[in-house]
Design a protein around this motif. Structure first.
Motif, PDB file in Angstrom:
ATOM      1  N   ASP A 114       0.826  -1.200   0.000  1.00  0.00           N
ATOM      2  CA  ASP A 114       0.000   0.000   0.000  1.00  0.00           C
ATOM      3  C   ASP A 114       0.865   1.257   0.000  1.00  0.00           C
ATOM      4  O   ASP A 114       0.562   2.243  -0.688  1.00  0.00           O
ATOM      5  CB  ASP A 114      -0.916   0.015   1.229  1.00  0.00           C
ATOM      6  CG  ASP A 114      -1.991  -1.057   1.166  1.00  0.00           C
ATOM      7  OD1 ASP A 114      -2.254  -1.565   0.060  1.00  0.00           O
ATOM      8  OD2 ASP A 114      -2.575  -1.378   2.219  1.00  0.00           O
ATOM      9  N   LEU A 115       1.954   1.233   0.791  1.00  0.00           N
ATOM     10  CA  LEU A 115       2.836   2.396   0.869  1.00  0.00           C
ATOM     11  C   LEU A 115       3.497   2.656  -0.475  1.00  0.00           C
ATOM     12  O   LEU A 115       3.564   3.794  -0.947  1.00  0.00           O
ATOM     13  CB  LEU A 115       3.906   2.183   1.946  1.00  0.00           C
ATOM     14  CG  LEU A 115       4.942   3.301   2.092  1.00  0.00           C
ATOM     15  CD1 LEU A 115       4.271   4.613   2.443  1.00  0.00           C
ATOM     16  CD2 LEU A 115       5.989   2.932   3.137  1.00  0.00           C
ATOM     17  N   GLU A 116       3.995   1.590  -1.118  1.00  0.00           N
ATOM     18  CA  GLU A 116       4.642   1.747  -2.424  1.00  0.00           C
ATOM     19  C   GLU A 116       3.655   2.253  -3.466  1.00  0.00           C
ATOM     20  O   GLU A 116       3.977   3.135  -4.270  1.00  0.00           O
ATOM     21  CB  GLU A 116       5.242   0.413  -2.866  1.00  0.00           C
ATOM     22  CG  GLU A 116       6.439  -0.027  -2.041  1.00  0.00           C
ATOM     23  CD  GLU A 116       6.887  -1.431  -2.363  1.00  0.00           C
ATOM     24  OE1 GLU A 116       8.111  -1.672  -2.392  1.00  0.00           O
ATOM     25  OE2 GLU A 116       6.015  -2.303  -2.602  1.00  0.00           O
ATOM     26  N   LEU A 117       2.440   1.703  -3.449  1.00  0.00           N
ATOM     27  CA  LEU A 117       1.412   2.140  -4.397  1.00  0.00           C
ATOM     28  C   LEU A 117       1.075   3.607  -4.183  1.00  0.00           C
ATOM     29  O   LEU A 117       0.916   4.371  -5.142  1.00  0.00           O
ATOM     30  CB  LEU A 117       0.154   1.282  -4.225  1.00  0.00           C
ATOM     31  CG  LEU A 117      -0.950   1.454  -5.272  1.00  0.00           C
ATOM     32  CD1 LEU A 117      -0.447   1.045  -6.653  1.00  0.00           C
ATOM     33  CD2 LEU A 117      -2.179   0.634  -4.894  1.00  0.00           C
ATOM     34  N   SER A 118       1.007   4.015  -2.926  1.00  0.00           N
ATOM     35  CA  SER A 118       0.709   5.405  -2.598  1.00  0.00           C
ATOM     36  C   SER A 118       1.806   6.332  -3.093  1.00  0.00           C
ATOM     37  O   SER A 118       1.533   7.407  -3.644  1.00  0.00           O
ATOM     38  CB  SER A 118       0.541   5.562  -1.085  1.00  0.00           C
ATOM     39  OG  SER A 118       0.354   6.918  -0.733  1.00  0.00           O
ATOM     40  N   ILE A 119       3.071   5.925  -2.914  1.00  0.00           N
ATOM     41  CA  ILE A 119       4.200   6.753  -3.359  1.00  0.00           C
ATOM     42  C   ILE A 119       4.205   6.891  -4.883  1.00  0.00           C
ATOM     43  O   ILE A 119       4.362   7.992  -5.421  1.00  0.00           O
ATOM     44  CB  ILE A 119       5.531   6.156  -2.868  1.00  0.00           C
ATOM     45  CG1 ILE A 119       5.639   6.286  -1.338  1.00  0.00           C
ATOM     46  CG2 ILE A 119       6.718   6.854  -3.538  1.00  0.00           C
ATOM     47  CD1 ILE A 119       6.842   5.579  -0.748  1.00  0.00           C
ATOM     48  N   VAL A 120       4.006   5.776  -5.575  1.00  0.00           N
ATOM     49  CA  VAL A 120       4.045   5.796  -7.045  1.00  0.00           C
ATOM     50  C   VAL A 120       2.903   6.641  -7.604  1.00  0.00           C
ATOM     51  O   VAL A 120       3.122   7.588  -8.371  1.00  0.00           O
ATOM     52  CB  VAL A 120       3.970   4.364  -7.615  1.00  0.00           C
ATOM     53  CG1 VAL A 120       3.807   4.409  -9.129  1.00  0.00           C
ATOM     54  CG2 VAL A 120       5.227   3.583  -7.253  1.00  0.00           C
ATOM     55  N   ILE A 121       1.663   6.304  -7.228  1.00  0.00           N
ATOM     56  CA  ILE A 121       0.501   7.022  -7.749  1.00  0.00           C
ATOM     57  C   ILE A 121       0.521   8.478  -7.296  1.00  0.00           C
ATOM     58  O   ILE A 121       0.226   9.397  -8.075  1.00  0.00           O
ATOM     59  CB  ILE A 121      -0.812   6.354  -7.291  1.00  0.00           C
ATOM     60  CG1 ILE A 121      -0.891   4.902  -7.792  1.00  0.00           C
ATOM     61  CG2 ILE A 121      -2.010   7.154  -7.783  1.00  0.00           C
ATOM     62  CD1 ILE A 121      -1.046   4.749  -9.270  1.00  0.00           C
ATOM     63  N   GLY A 122       0.865   8.697  -6.031  1.00  0.00           N
ATOM     64  CA  GLY A 122       0.890  10.056  -5.498  1.00  0.00           C
ATOM     65  C   GLY A 122       1.856  10.956  -6.230  1.00  0.00           C
ATOM     66  O   GLY A 122       1.537  12.098  -6.576  1.00  0.00           O
ATOM     67  N   ASN A 123       3.056  10.466  -6.499  1.00  0.00           N
ATOM     68  CA  ASN A 123       4.058  11.278  -7.194  1.00  0.00           C
ATOM     69  C   ASN A 123       3.679  11.539  -8.648  1.00  0.00           C
ATOM     70  O   ASN A 123       3.905  12.642  -9.176  1.00  0.00           O
ATOM     71  CB  ASN A 123       5.429  10.606  -7.115  1.00  0.00           C
ATOM     72  CG  ASN A 123       6.146  10.909  -5.809  1.00  0.00           C
ATOM     73  OD1 ASN A 123       6.415  12.067  -5.489  1.00  0.00           O
ATOM     74  ND2 ASN A 123       6.424   9.884  -5.034  1.00  0.00           N
ATOM     75  N   LEU A 124       3.094  10.548  -9.310  1.00  0.00           N
ATOM     76  CA  LEU A 124       2.666  10.745 -10.695  1.00  0.00           C
ATOM     77  C   LEU A 124       1.551  11.789 -10.768  1.00  0.00           C
ATOM     78  O   LEU A 124       1.535  12.636 -11.670  1.00  0.00           O
ATOM     79  CB  LEU A 124       2.202   9.429 -11.309  1.00  0.00           C
ATOM     80  CG  LEU A 124       3.299   8.380 -11.557  1.00  0.00           C
ATOM     81  CD1 LEU A 124       2.692   7.097 -12.122  1.00  0.00           C
ATOM     82  CD2 LEU A 124       4.369   8.910 -12.516  1.00  0.00           C
ATOM     83  N   LEU A 125       0.633  11.729  -9.816  1.00  0.00           N
ATOM     84  CA  LEU A 125      -0.453  12.710  -9.804  1.00  0.00           C
ATOM     85  C   LEU A 125       0.042  14.095  -9.400  1.00  0.00           C
ATOM     86  O   LEU A 125      -0.436  15.108  -9.922  1.00  0.00           O
ATOM     87  CB  LEU A 125      -1.559  12.243  -8.866  1.00  0.00           C
ATOM     88  CG  LEU A 125      -2.585  11.316  -9.517  1.00  0.00           C
ATOM     89  CD1 LEU A 125      -3.407  10.590  -8.476  1.00  0.00           C
ATOM     90  CD2 LEU A 125      -3.493  12.105 -10.443  1.00  0.00           C
ATOM     91  N   ASP A 126       1.005  14.150  -8.486  1.00  0.00           N
ATOM     92  CA  ASP A 126       1.607  15.446  -8.138  1.00  0.00           C
ATOM     93  C   ASP A 126       2.217  16.089  -9.383  1.00  0.00           C
ATOM     94  O   ASP A 126       2.089  17.296  -9.613  1.00  0.00           O
ATOM     95  CB  ASP A 126       2.699  15.263  -7.082  1.00  0.00           C
ATOM     96  CG  ASP A 126       2.129  15.121  -5.676  1.00  0.00           C
ATOM     97  OD1 ASP A 126       0.948  15.440  -5.479  1.00  0.00           O
ATOM     98  OD2 ASP A 126       2.874  14.674  -4.783  1.00  0.00           O
TER      99      ASP A 126
END
Length: 216
Positions: A114-126
Motif C-alpha cells: 500500500d505504501l509503495e502504491l501510494s508513493i508511485v501514484i501520489g508522485n505521478l499525480l503530483d
C-alpha cells in the motif's frame, strides 16, 4: 550516490509520505464528518415536514445538495488504498479547477505494498497537477487503471505546456527542492518489482504509463 544527495532523498521521501498520508486523513475526516451529521439532517427534515413547512424543508435540502456537491466522495476502484490516494489527489486537483476523470478496477490485495502504491501514484499525480498549473484555460487529468493478467496497468493523460526536454528517463519539472526525486523514487519502486514506467511529452499534453507485476 553521494551522502548529501542520499540524505536529501531520504528527507524528500519522508516529507512526501507524510504529505500523502495527511491528504488521505483529511478526506476521510471530511467524509466521517458528513456521515456523523447525516442523522441530524434527517431529524431536522422530519421535523420540518411533520410541521408542514414544505418550503423550508425544500430550502434545507437545496442547501445540503450544494454542500454535498463540494464533497469528494471516495472512489470505488476495488482497492481501498488506491481509493484513498486517488480521492485525496482528486480533491486537490478540483480545488485548483482541474477536471479529473478516473476509470479503474483493481483487486484489493496486490503484491506491491500500500505504501509503495501510494508513493508511485501520489508522485505521478503530483507531477500531473504541477503540469496543469502551467496551463491557462481548460485543464484536465484522465486516469485509467486495470489488471492485465497478473500485471497492474496505469495510464494517465494530462494537460501541459510546451513539449518538455527529456533528461535521462525523466522530463524537467518546476518543483522546488530536491529536483525530480519523487518521480525517481516511483521509477525505482516499479523497477524493484520488475515493472517499468514511461513518459511522453508533447505540446499541450503529457502522458504517464506503467506496468508492474501485482498479482501472484
Amino acid at each position: 550516490m553521494r551522502k548529501k544527495t542520499y540524505l536529501k532523498l531520504v528527507d524528500y521521501q519522508t516529507e512526501q509520505s507524510e504529505k500523502h498520508l495527511n491528504e488521505v486523513r483529511s478526506i476521510h475526516k471530511e467524509m466521517r464528518g458528513y456521515k456523523h451529521d447525516f442523522h441530524h439532517h434527517l431529524q431536522t427534515l422530519k421535523g420540518q415536514l411533520e410541521a408542514g413547512e414544505i418550503e423550508r424543508a425544500l430550502a434545507y435540502i437545496e442547501q445540503l445538495d450544494t454542500q454535498l456537491m463540494q464533497v469528494d466522495t471516495l472512489l470505488k476502484t476495488g482497492n481501498v488504498s488506491l481509493d484513498a490516494i486517488l480521492s485525496a489527489k482528486i480533491a486537490q486537483a478540483k480545488a485548483e479547477a482541474i477536471t479529473v476523470t478516473v476509470k479503474a478496477n483493481v483487486p484489493d490485495i496486490l503484491t506491491i505494498s500500500d505504501l509503495e502504491l501510494s508513493i508511485v501514484i501520489g508522485n505521478l499525480l503530483d507531477n500531473a497537477i504541477e503540469s496543469c498549473r502551467t496551463v491557462t484555460g481548460e485543464r484536465f487529468i484522465r486516469i485509467f487503471i486495470s489488471i492485465k493478467g497478473t500485471m497492474l496497468y496505469f495510464s494517465m493523460l494530462n494537460t501541459a505546456g510546451p513539449k518538455k526536454k527529456k533528461t535521462g528517463s525523466l522530463f524537467a519539472t518546476h518543483k522546488d527542492g530536491v529536483h525530480g526525486f519523487g518521480l525517481r523514487r516511483a521509477e525505482a519502486i516499479l523497477e524493484e518489482h520488475g515493472g517499468w514506467v514511461k513518459y511522453n511529452s508533447e505540446d499541450g499534453a503529457f502522458t504517464s504509463e506503467f506496468l508492474v507485476p501485482a498479482i501472484e
